[in-house]
Write a protein that holds these residues in place. Structure first.
Motif, PDB file in Angstrom:
ATOM      1  N   ALA A  66      35.795   1.072  54.778  1.00 45.01           N
ATOM      2  CA  ALA A  66      36.054   0.696  56.163  1.00 45.01           C
ATOM      3  C   ALA A  66      36.072   1.920  57.067  1.00 45.01           C
ATOM      4  O   ALA A  66      35.528   1.890  58.182  1.00 45.01           O
ATOM      5  N   LEU A  67      36.685   2.995  56.608  1.00 46.15           N
ATOM      6  CA  LEU A  67      36.758   4.210  57.426  1.00 46.15           C
ATOM      7  C   LEU A  67      35.380   4.807  57.683  1.00 46.15           C
ATOM      8  O   LEU A  67      35.179   5.497  58.691  1.00 46.15           O
ATOM      9  N   SER A  68      34.428   4.534  56.802  1.00 42.67           N
ATOM     10  CA  SER A  68      33.076   5.069  56.997  1.00 42.67           C
ATOM     11  C   SER A  68      32.384   4.449  58.208  1.00 42.67           C
ATOM     12  O   SER A  68      31.389   4.980  58.696  1.00 42.67           O
ATOM     13  N   TYR A  69      32.910   3.345  58.718  1.00 40.80           N
ATOM     14  CA  TYR A  69      32.348   2.696  59.894  1.00 40.80           C
ATOM     15  C   TYR A  69      32.872   3.311  61.193  1.00 40.80           C
ATOM     16  O   TYR A  69      32.358   3.005  62.266  1.00 40.80           O
ATOM     17  N   LEU A  70      33.896   4.139  61.116  1.00 43.07           N
ATOM     18  CA  LEU A  70      34.543   4.652  62.316  1.00 43.07           C
ATOM     19  C   LEU A  70      33.952   5.990  62.752  1.00 43.07           C
ATOM     20  O   LEU A  70      33.648   6.845  61.918  1.00 43.07           O
ATOM     21  N   SER A  71      33.830   6.176  64.045  1.00 41.49           N
ATOM     22  CA  SER A  71      33.379   7.453  64.602  1.00 41.49           C
ATOM     23  C   SER A  71      34.501   8.476  64.509  1.00 41.49           C
ATOM     24  O   SER A  71      35.665   8.142  64.253  1.00 41.49           O
ATOM     25  N   SER A  72      34.173   9.728  64.734  1.00 44.97           N
ATOM     26  CA  SER A  72      35.137  10.812  64.529  1.00 44.97           C
ATOM     27  C   SER A  72      36.361  10.688  65.433  1.00 44.97           C
ATOM     28  O   SER A  72      37.475  11.012  65.026  1.00 44.97           O
ATOM     29  N   ASP A  73      36.160  10.211  66.669  1.00 46.63           N
ATOM     30  CA  ASP A  73      37.310  10.071  67.566  1.00 46.63           C
ATOM     31  C   ASP A  73      38.287   9.014  67.045  1.00 46.63           C
ATOM     32  O   ASP A  73      39.514   9.184  67.112  1.00 46.63           O
ATOM     33  N   LEU A  74      37.755   7.932  66.495  1.00 43.77           N
ATOM     34  CA  LEU A  74      38.604   6.879  65.952  1.00 43.77           C
ATOM     35  C   LEU A  74      39.284   7.323  64.662  1.00 43.77           C
ATOM     36  O   LEU A  74      40.453   6.991  64.417  1.00 43.77           O
ATOM     37  N   LEU A  75      38.574   8.086  63.856  1.00 43.96           N
ATOM     38  CA  LEU A  75      39.187   8.621  62.633  1.00 43.96           C
ATOM     39  C   LEU A  75      40.346   9.553  62.978  1.00 43.96           C
ATOM     40  O   LEU A  75      41.366   9.573  62.285  1.00 43.96           O
ATOM     41  N   GLY A  76      40.179  10.323  64.061  1.00 47.78           N
ATOM     42  CA  GLY A  76      41.262  11.200  64.485  1.00 47.78           C
ATOM     43  C   GLY A  76      42.522  10.416  64.827  1.00 47.78           C
ATOM     44  O   GLY A  76      43.635  10.803  64.462  1.00 47.78           O
ATOM     45  N   ILE A  77      42.359   9.289  65.521  1.00 45.41           N
ATOM     46  CA  ILE A  77      43.506   8.435  65.837  1.00 45.41           C
ATOM     47  C   ILE A  77      44.116   7.874  64.563  1.00 45.41           C
ATOM     48  O   ILE A  77      45.348   7.852  64.397  1.00 45.41           O
ATOM     49  N   TYR A  78      43.267   7.420  63.672  1.00 46.87           N
ATOM     50  CA  TYR A  78      43.746   6.816  62.425  1.00 46.87           C
ATOM     51  C   TYR A  78      44.620   7.790  61.644  1.00 46.87           C
ATOM     52  O   TYR A  78      45.726   7.444  61.202  1.00 46.87           O
ATOM     53  N   TYR A  79      44.148   9.008  61.474  1.00 48.28           N
ATOM     54  CA  TYR A  79      44.896   9.984  60.672  1.00 48.28           C
ATOM     55  C   TYR A  79      46.120  10.513  61.421  1.00 48.28           C
ATOM     56  O   TYR A  79      47.130  10.859  60.796  1.00 48.28           O
ATOM     57  N   ALA A  80      46.062  10.560  62.742  1.00 45.71           N
ATOM     58  CA  ALA A  80      47.249  10.960  63.507  1.00 45.71           C
ATOM     59  C   ALA A  80      48.357   9.929  63.334  1.00 45.71           C
ATOM     60  O   ALA A  80      49.526  10.277  63.120  1.00 45.71           O
ATOM     61  N   PHE A  81      48.000   8.651  63.407  1.00 47.66           N
ATOM     62  CA  PHE A  81      49.000   7.592  63.252  1.00 47.66           C
ATOM     63  C   PHE A  81      49.599   7.620  61.844  1.00 47.66           C
ATOM     64  O   PHE A  81      50.777   7.287  61.658  1.00 47.66           O
ATOM     65  N   ASP A  82      48.816   8.031  60.884  1.00 48.05           N
ATOM     66  CA  ASP A  82      49.294   8.106  59.495  1.00 48.05           C
ATOM     67  C   ASP A  82      50.503   9.035  59.369  1.00 48.05           C
ATOM     68  O   ASP A  82      51.298   8.902  58.441  1.00 48.05           O
ATOM     69  N   THR A  83      50.652   9.969  60.306  1.00 47.52           N
ATOM     70  CA  THR A  83      51.761  10.926  60.238  1.00 47.52           C
ATOM     71  C   THR A  83      53.067  10.348  60.771  1.00 47.52           C
ATOM     72  O   THR A  83      54.129  10.950  60.567  1.00 47.52           O
ATOM     73  N   ILE A  84      53.010   9.206  61.460  1.00 49.83           N
ATOM     74  CA  ILE A  84      54.250   8.648  62.024  1.00 49.83           C
ATOM     75  C   ILE A  84      54.606   7.289  61.450  1.00 49.83           C
ATOM     76  O   ILE A  84      55.717   6.799  61.677  1.00 49.83           O
ATOM     77  N   ARG A  85      53.717   6.666  60.737  1.00 49.52           N
ATOM     78  CA  ARG A  85      54.034   5.326  60.229  1.00 49.52           C
ATOM     79  C   ARG A  85      55.021   5.419  59.080  1.00 49.52           C
ATOM     80  O   ARG A  85      55.029   6.371  58.299  1.00 49.52           O
ATOM     81  N   LYS A  86      55.852   4.402  58.973  1.00 45.13           N
ATOM     82  CA  LYS A  86      56.864   4.349  57.934  1.00 45.13           C
ATOM     83  C   LYS A  86      56.252   3.902  56.612  1.00 45.13           C
ATOM     84  O   LYS A  86      55.184   3.290  56.568  1.00 45.13           O
ATOM     85  N   ALA A  87      56.950   4.193  55.527  1.00 42.11           N
ATOM     86  CA  ALA A  87      56.457   3.846  54.200  1.00 42.11           C
ATOM     87  C   ALA A  87      56.546   2.341  53.949  1.00 42.11           C
ATOM     88  O   ALA A  87      57.414   1.664  54.501  1.00 42.11           O
ATOM     89  N   ARG A  88      55.677   1.844  53.112  1.00 42.73           N
ATOM     90  CA  ARG A  88      55.713   0.444  52.682  1.00 42.73           C
ATOM     91  C   ARG A  88      56.575   0.322  51.436  1.00 42.73           C
ATOM     92  O   ARG A  88      56.464   1.124  50.516  1.00 42.73           O
ATOM     93  N   VAL A  89      57.434  -0.687  51.427  1.00 39.19           N
ATOM     94  CA  VAL A  89      58.234  -0.971  50.241  1.00 39.19           C
ATOM     95  C   VAL A  89      57.348  -1.686  49.240  1.00 39.19           C
ATOM     96  O   VAL A  89      56.874  -2.799  49.500  1.00 39.19           O
ATOM     97  N   LYS A  90      57.076  -1.058  48.111  1.00 36.38           N
ATOM     98  CA  LYS A  90      56.179  -1.648  47.126  1.00 36.38           C
ATOM     99  C   LYS A  90      56.887  -2.721  46.315  1.00 36.38           C
ATOM    100  O   LYS A  90      58.052  -2.572  45.961  1.00 36.38           O
ATOM    101  N   LYS A  91      56.175  -3.781  46.027  1.00 36.73           N
ATOM    102  CA  LYS A  91      56.760  -4.904  45.290  1.00 36.73           C
ATOM    103  C   LYS A  91      56.454  -4.765  43.805  1.00 36.73           C
ATOM    104  O   LYS A  91      55.423  -4.266  43.442  1.00 36.73           O
TER     105      LYS A  91
END
Length: 277
Positions: free
Chosen positions: A252-277
């Motif tokens: 899915a990430l291969s479909y995104l342009s560099s500007d969108l990938l930058g947003i994606y990875y920036a958000f990754d630094t602030i999102r909370k962890a998922r509780v694994k089941k």
């Protein structure tokens, strides 16, 4: 957030295509697939949350700017008519009482940053009311964001279903299943299929009836209608509940342009962890 992006890309080739003989074993990432407004606006919301850094007073102004900036960088993606004017033509865009399912397709990042259900509701309201301030639009966004939050924090499907029934009582009906929806749902001339109330319950049940992340995407797209948006909403909840296979994320990430990938990875630094089941 990647769940929404995957659901959007996979469902994109079926948007506005009504095929009652659709096979659940369709190819996922094939010719004709692309990111649409669902992906772009989800990333815009994520970018706004990253920039605002928890400042709720600042968020309203920032989210409008981020939506418009992302849209102006990606203008040819099939924006809805009224939302197009809001994005591109109005100097000071105002909410326009919309209850379109755009309110639900873009809101999933909220479920990844909020620390409580109360904060989910607060953030969802701020983000949604800049355009989709009709009660059904506000309710739809809050339902999706809450479902993502509940799934991310380890709640089971019974609890998630019970909470979603407060928003959409049809989820109490045992006959409201993907198998029963299939063949009786899709395009209608009243436009119900692109409203929150006409597509979010279907996205919710696609997740609730699923057995895995991929199964949720397939079930969401299988029923027809606004396939990319239903896929995005179901996928966003399924990601929070199941996680996402690495291979699907990378594709899915291969479909995104560099500007969108930058947003994606920036958000990754602030999102909370998922509780694994």
């Amino acid at each position: 957030m990647i769940g929404a992006i995957i659901g959007d890309i996979v469902g994109s080739r079926f948007e506005f295509v009504e095929d009652v003989c659709r096979d659940k074993n369709f190819g996922l990432f094939v010719s004709g697939c692309r990111p649409t407004d669902d992906t772009f606006m989800t990333l815009a919301v994520a970018h706004a949350l990253f920039i605002a850094k928890g400042d709720k007073d600042k968020l309203k102004e920032v989210v409008v700017r981020c939506m418009r900036d992302v849209a102006h960088d990606h203008p040819d993606t099939g924006w809805g008519g009224r939302f197009y004017k809001w994005l591109f033509e109005e100097k000071n865009p105002q909410p326009y009482n919309s209850y379109g399912n755009g309110a639900g397709m873009r809101i999933s990042p909220v479920g990844w940053v909020a620390d409580s259900e109360a904060e989910v509701k607060e953030l969802s309201k701020i983000i949604t009311e800049v355009s989709h301030n009709h009660p059904e639009g506000m309710k739809g966004a809050e339902a999706v964001a809450t479902a993502v939050y509940l799934a991310r924090t380890g709640k089971g499907k019974e609890e998630i279903r019970a909470r979603m029934q407060e928003y959409y009582p049809q989820l109490k009906d045992e006959k409201f299943t993907i198998e029963n929806i299939y063949g009786h749902y899709g395009y209608d001339y009243r436009g119900n299929w692109v409203t929150c109330q006409g597509s979010i319950p279907q996205a919710l049940v696609a997740f609730l009836d699923s057995e895995s992340f991929e199964d949720a995407i397939r079930k969401a797209v299988y029923i027809g209608g606004d396939s990319d948006t239903i896929g995005a909403m179901a996928g966003s909840i399924a990601e929070a509940y199941y996680g996402v296979p690495f291979e699907m994320e990378e594709k899915a990430l291969s479909y995104l342009s560099s500007d969108l990938l930058g947003i994606y990875y920036a958000f990754d630094t602030i999102r909370k962890a998922r509780v694994k089941k």
